[in-house]
Design an enzyme around this catalytic site. Structure first.
Site, short mmCIF file in Angstrom:
data_model
loop_
_atom_site.label_atom_id
_atom_site.label_comp_id
_atom_site.label_asym_id
_atom_site.label_seq_id
_atom_site.Cartn_x
_atom_site.Cartn_y
_atom_site.Cartn_z
N THR A 1 0.82 -1.21 0.00
CA THR A 1 0.00 0.00 0.00
C THR A 1 0.86 1.26 0.00
O THR A 1 0.51 2.25 -0.66
CB THR A 1 -0.96 0.03 1.21
OG1 THR A 1 -0.22 -0.24 2.41
CG2 THR A 1 -2.07 -0.99 1.06
N ALA B 1 3.88 1.63 -1.32
CA ALA B 1 4.37 1.79 -2.70
C ALA B 1 3.24 2.24 -3.62
O ALA B 1 3.46 3.05 -4.53
CB ALA B 1 4.97 0.48 -3.20
N ASP C 1 8.62 -3.34 -4.92
CA ASP C 1 7.21 -2.95 -4.82
C ASP C 1 6.83 -1.89 -5.85
O ASP C 1 5.80 -2.01 -6.52
CB ASP C 1 6.90 -2.44 -3.42
CG ASP C 1 6.85 -3.55 -2.38
OD1 ASP C 1 7.24 -4.69 -2.72
OD2 ASP C 1 6.47 -3.28 -1.23
#
Length: 312
Positions: free
Chosen positions: A105, A107, A149
């Protein structure tokens, strides 16, 4: 209005090891973070469903003190500041999951901010540029971390990361996944792993080299759609992550239970200390996850990466 959809991700192999230049494999799932950028006379950030727990309010200074809030705001502020434009905007964030559970989340907020605010300013960025800028912002805020990510969520699909290279993989496999409540952040877990490295360097390197071998073998198995091999490697990888101290009893109990239930493979996914788990596709894993207090997510692979939509 600019709307950005960022797919969240699961790490299949190599978390933590990737920070120390070993390979990793991650993929984007069918759960999406949504950011909307609207014209405004001031800068606003709002979210009706991005849950932030553990808030403390300093009444003397009328200031909210919460590390998750600070980090999310820092990602957005640094993303805006990167462009040096200072054009006011209202940013609305919608998330299908709680923050800091190992699904990327943080990233997603960075990637979404870079992709959305640049489009709001009329700047066209390639996905490569979005990924590079996002990773530089993530490093500035977090201090330590890999490209995994930000690159995975920007490009979408199955991604193999190794040092400065990344490769999109083709696979027809799917997975079952979900998450448990987390007890600390990825940044804190990265610091803990780094402390192990500083105390036991040779042993640390040996563990990470073994994780690297597993990841390389998993790359071929994934491309061959070899679910049996993927499952075996997932259990082994989890054991090595346990030795690095990033798992918690609740997760370990879940992994052991799935193994006893003959689920082909299962492991912790992401930063650790609770958070996400990923298993080979199996209804039993999803039932166990719910029964043991976790939340099941839609782990079906998605392949488009970050999407920017201009709405009237």
């Amino acid at each position: 209005m600019i709307e950005v959809k960022v797919p969240l991700k699961l790490t299949l192999f190599g978390e933590h090891a990737v920070v120390y230049e070993r390979p990793a494999i991650a993929y984007t799932i069918s759960e999406f973070l949504t950011l909307r950028f609207k014209e405004s006379d001031k800068f606003y950030i709002k979210s009706d469903n991005l849950q932030i727990k553990g808030v403390r309010v300093n009444i003397d200074e009328f200031k909210i003190e919460n590390e998750n809030i600070k980090r999310v705001l820092s990602y957005i502020i640094e993303g805006i500041n990167y462009f040096e434009a200072k054009k006011p905007v209202e940013i609305e964030i919608e998330s299908p999951v709680e923050p800091s559970v190992g699904l990327g989340t943080s990233a997603g907020v960075v990637v979404g901010t870079v992709a959305g605010y640049s489009s709001y300013l009329g700047i066209e960025l390639s996905k490569e540029e979005i990924a590079k800028i996002s990773h530089s912002i993530e490093l500035k805020v977090q201090g330590l971390g890999s490209r995994m990510d930000t690159y995975t969520e920007t490009f979408g699909g199955f991604i193999y990361i190794e040092k400065d290279k990344f490769e999109k993989l083709s696979s027809n496999l799917s997975f079952s996944a979900g998450y448990f409540r987390r007890v600390t952040t990825t940044a804190e877990m990265l610091k803990r792993v780094k402390q192990i490295k500083e105390k036991k360097r040779e042993l640390f390197d040996s563990i990470l080299d073994t994780i690297a071998e597993i990841t390389i073998e998993a790359k071929k198995a994934l491309q061959d759609n070899d679910e049996d091999s993927i499952g075996e490697l997932m259990y082994i990888n989890h054991g090595l992550l346990f030795s690095l101290g990033i798992t918690v009893p609740q997760i370990d109990e879940f992994i052991s239970t799935t193994r006893m239930a003959n689920v082909k493979g299962c492991k912790i996914s992401g930063g650790g200390a609770g958070g996400a788990v990923v298993c080979t596709k199996d209804e039993r894993a999803e039932l166990l996850l719910t029964a043991m207090g976790g939340k099941v997510i839609n782990a079906t692979p998605s392949f488009l990466g970050v999407q920017v939509i201009r709405r009237t």
